[in-house]
Scaffold this active site. Structure first.
Site, PDB file in Angstrom:
ATOM      1  N   LYS A  11       0.901  -1.324  -0.014  1.00 10.96           N
ATOM      2  CA  LYS A  11      -0.148  -0.004  -0.084  1.00 10.96           C
ATOM      3  C   LYS A  11       1.063   1.170  -0.113  1.00 10.96           C
ATOM      4  O   LYS A  11       2.092   1.134   0.183  1.00 10.96           O
ATOM      5  CB  LYS A  11      -0.847   0.061   1.151  1.00 10.96           C
ATOM      6  CG  LYS A  11      -1.886  -1.190   1.127  1.00 10.96           C
ATOM      7  CD  LYS A  11      -2.778  -1.021   2.326  1.00 10.96           C
ATOM      8  CE  LYS A  11      -4.132  -2.186   2.060  1.00 10.96           C
ATOM      9  NZ  LYS A  11      -5.113  -1.860   3.276  1.00 10.96           N
ATOM     10  N   TYR A  51     -12.593  -1.160  -3.390  1.00  9.01           N
ATOM     11  CA  TYR A  51     -12.858  -1.408  -2.008  1.00  9.01           C
ATOM     12  C   TYR A  51     -14.615  -1.138  -2.038  1.00  9.01           C
ATOM     13  O   TYR A  51     -15.129  -0.839  -1.218  1.00  9.01           O
ATOM     14  CB  TYR A  51     -12.373  -0.410  -1.255  1.00  9.01           C
ATOM     15  CG  TYR A  51     -10.826  -0.974  -0.797  1.00  9.01           C
ATOM     16  CD1 TYR A  51     -10.635  -2.063   0.134  1.00  9.01           C
ATOM     17  CD2 TYR A  51      -9.666  -0.326  -1.395  1.00  9.01           C
ATOM     18  CE1 TYR A  51      -9.505  -2.405   0.501  1.00  9.01           C
ATOM     19  CE2 TYR A  51      -8.455  -0.773  -0.888  1.00  9.01           C
ATOM     20  CZ  TYR A  51      -8.228  -1.770   0.153  1.00  9.01           C
ATOM     21  OH  TYR A  51      -7.066  -2.403   0.393  1.00  9.01           O
ATOM     22  N   ASN A 114      -2.175   0.316   6.632  1.00  8.12           N
ATOM     23  CA  ASN A 114      -1.669  -0.936   7.135  1.00  8.12           C
ATOM     24  C   ASN A 114      -0.629  -1.787   6.253  1.00  8.12           C
ATOM     25  O   ASN A 114      -0.648  -2.999   6.457  1.00  8.12           O
ATOM     26  CB  ASN A 114      -2.975  -1.892   7.849  1.00  8.12           C
ATOM     27  CG  ASN A 114      -3.844  -2.161   6.726  1.00  8.12           C
ATOM     28  OD1 ASN A 114      -3.620  -1.853   5.639  1.00  8.12           O
ATOM     29  ND2 ASN A 114      -4.902  -2.915   7.133  1.00  8.12           N
ATOM     30  N   HIS A 117      -2.146  -5.306   1.351  1.00  6.95           N
ATOM     31  CA  HIS A 117      -3.602  -5.781   1.210  1.00  6.95           C
ATOM     32  C   HIS A 117      -3.356  -7.308   0.787  1.00  6.95           C
ATOM     33  O   HIS A 117      -2.231  -7.741   0.285  1.00  6.95           O
ATOM     34  CB  HIS A 117      -4.097  -5.446   0.131  1.00  6.95           C
ATOM     35  CG  HIS A 117      -5.417  -6.116  -0.523  1.00  6.95           C
ATOM     36  ND1 HIS A 117      -6.638  -5.784   0.089  1.00  6.95           N
ATOM     37  CD2 HIS A 117      -5.344  -6.926  -1.473  1.00  6.95           C
ATOM     38  CE1 HIS A 117      -7.533  -6.755  -0.452  1.00  6.95           C
ATOM     39  NE2 HIS A 117      -6.671  -7.278  -1.453  1.00  6.95           N
ATOM     40  N   GLU A 128      -9.558  -9.581  -8.091  1.00  4.37           N
ATOM     41  CA  GLU A 128      -8.583  -8.557  -7.552  1.00  4.37           C
ATOM     42  C   GLU A 128      -7.129  -8.815  -8.619  1.00  4.37           C
ATOM     43  O   GLU A 128      -6.695  -7.569  -9.077  1.00  4.37           O
ATOM     44  CB  GLU A 128      -7.996  -8.714  -6.170  1.00  4.37           C
ATOM     45  CG  GLU A 128      -9.310  -8.208  -5.188  1.00  4.37           C
ATOM     46  CD  GLU A 128      -8.960  -8.602  -3.907  1.00  4.37           C
ATOM     47  OE1 GLU A 128      -9.894  -8.405  -2.838  1.00  4.37           O
ATOM     48  OE2 GLU A 128      -7.950  -9.121  -3.529  1.00  4.37           O
TER      49      GLU A 128
HETATM   50  N1  UDP Z   1      -9.654   0.072   7.224  1.00  2.58           N
HETATM   51  C1  UDP Z   1      -9.707   1.008   7.905  1.00  2.58           C
HETATM   52  N2  UDP Z   1     -10.493   1.322   9.188  1.00  2.58           N
HETATM   53  C2  UDP Z   1     -11.206   0.174   9.598  1.00  2.58           C
HETATM   54  C3  UDP Z   1     -11.037  -0.969   8.835  1.00  2.58           C
HETATM   55  C4  UDP Z   1     -10.347  -1.128   7.820  1.00  2.58           C
HETATM   56  O1  UDP Z   1      -9.178   2.063   7.552  1.00  2.58           O
HETATM   57  O2  UDP Z   1     -11.728   0.130  10.763  1.00  2.58           O
HETATM   58  C5  UDP Z   1      -9.070  -0.129   6.034  1.00  2.58           C
HETATM   59  C6  UDP Z   1      -7.722  -0.840   6.247  1.00  2.58           C
HETATM   60  O3  UDP Z   1      -6.841  -0.111   5.249  1.00  2.58           O
HETATM   61  C7  UDP Z   1      -7.999  -2.315   5.662  1.00  2.58           C
HETATM   62  C8  UDP Z   1      -9.069  -2.000   4.587  1.00  2.58           C
HETATM   63  O4  UDP Z   1      -9.780  -0.815   5.045  1.00  2.58           O
HETATM   64  O5  UDP Z   1      -7.042  -3.068   5.037  1.00  2.58           O
HETATM   65  C9  UDP Z   1      -9.864  -3.096   4.290  1.00  2.58           C
HETATM   66  O6  UDP Z   1     -10.544  -3.553   5.453  1.00  2.58           O
HETATM   67  P1  UDP Z   1     -10.663  -5.105   5.684  1.00  2.58           P
HETATM   68  O7  UDP Z   1     -11.451  -5.018   6.807  1.00  2.58           O
HETATM   69  O8  UDP Z   1     -11.073  -5.602   4.624  1.00  2.58           O
HETATM   70  O9  UDP Z   1      -9.376  -5.471   6.259  1.00  2.58           O
HETATM   71  P2  UDP Z   1      -8.323  -6.475   5.439  1.00  2.58           P
HETATM   72  O10 UDP Z   1      -9.144  -7.401   4.637  1.00  2.58           O
HETATM   73  O11 UDP Z   1      -7.249  -5.513   4.655  1.00  2.58           O
HETATM   74  O12 UDP Z   1      -7.484  -7.086   6.763  1.00  2.58           O
HETATM   75 MG    MG Z   2     -10.380  -7.455   3.641  1.00  2.85          MG
END
Ligand code: UDP
Ligand code: MG
Length: 139
Positions: A11, A51, A114, A117, A128
């Site tokens: 990212k 997203y 974070n 992905h 994707e």
């Molecule tokens: N994210 C965020 N706040 C939250 C949860 C998620 O900004 O409370 C962002 C974070 O970058 C995350 C992405 O949205 O990786 C997608 O969320 P998901 O729950 O799918 O998490 P992932 O699958 O990436 O672990």
């Molecule tokens: Mg996710």
């Protein structure tokens, strides 16, 4: 055992901090083979599309802005049990909950920024991958 694929993106925060090489090294050291790789930058509209599943969540606008703020490194990775093993390697979404040694524990700075992905299912891995790579580039 059969080889399967997952999709990942380094990212914008991790790319900008110069962590791409270290992250790729961890990915390869854990047995994933890179079968496609591309440096790219998402527009706000493309990030929103990627997203789309999170459209109604309170963090959506912030997520779209963050994911389009700078370059990302998109990759298709191959390994047995790729999707599940890669989710384990990246760790929990919130770095404060991510296990020691995971990529997010090492490089994420917040629940939003974070670092990386990872696809959450074989179906999403295929969708994707197709979002970033044409069939010709994949094989
Ligand atoms: N994210 C965020 N706040 C939250 C949860 C998620 O900004 O409370 C962002 C974070 O970058 C995350 C992405 O949205 O990786 C997608 O969320 P998901 O729950 O799918 O998490 P992932 O699958 O990436 O672990
Ligand atoms: Mg996710």
């Amino acid at each position: 055992m059969t080889t399967s694929r997952t999709f990942t993106m380094i990212k914008p925060d991790a790319y900008a901090a110069g962590h791409s090489g270290a992250i790729i090294q961890i990915i390869e050291a854990n047995g994933f083979k890179i079968s496609a790789m591309k440096l790219s930058q998402l527009t706000g509209s493309r990030a929103g599309q990627f997203y789309d599943v999170h459209k109604s969540r309170p963090f959506y606008n912030e997520l779209v802005a963050y994911m389009s703020e700078g370059p990302i490194v998109a990759m298709i990775l191959e390994k047995e049990n790729a999707v599940e093993d890669f989710r384990k390697l990246i760790g929990a979404t919130n770095p404060s909950e991510a296990a020691e040694g995971t990529i997010r524990k090492l490089f994420a700075t917040s629940i939003s920024a974070n670092a990386i992905h990872g696809s959450d299912s074989d179906e999403n891995a295929a969708l994707e991958s197709a979002f970033f790579f044409s069939q010709l580039e994949q094989f």
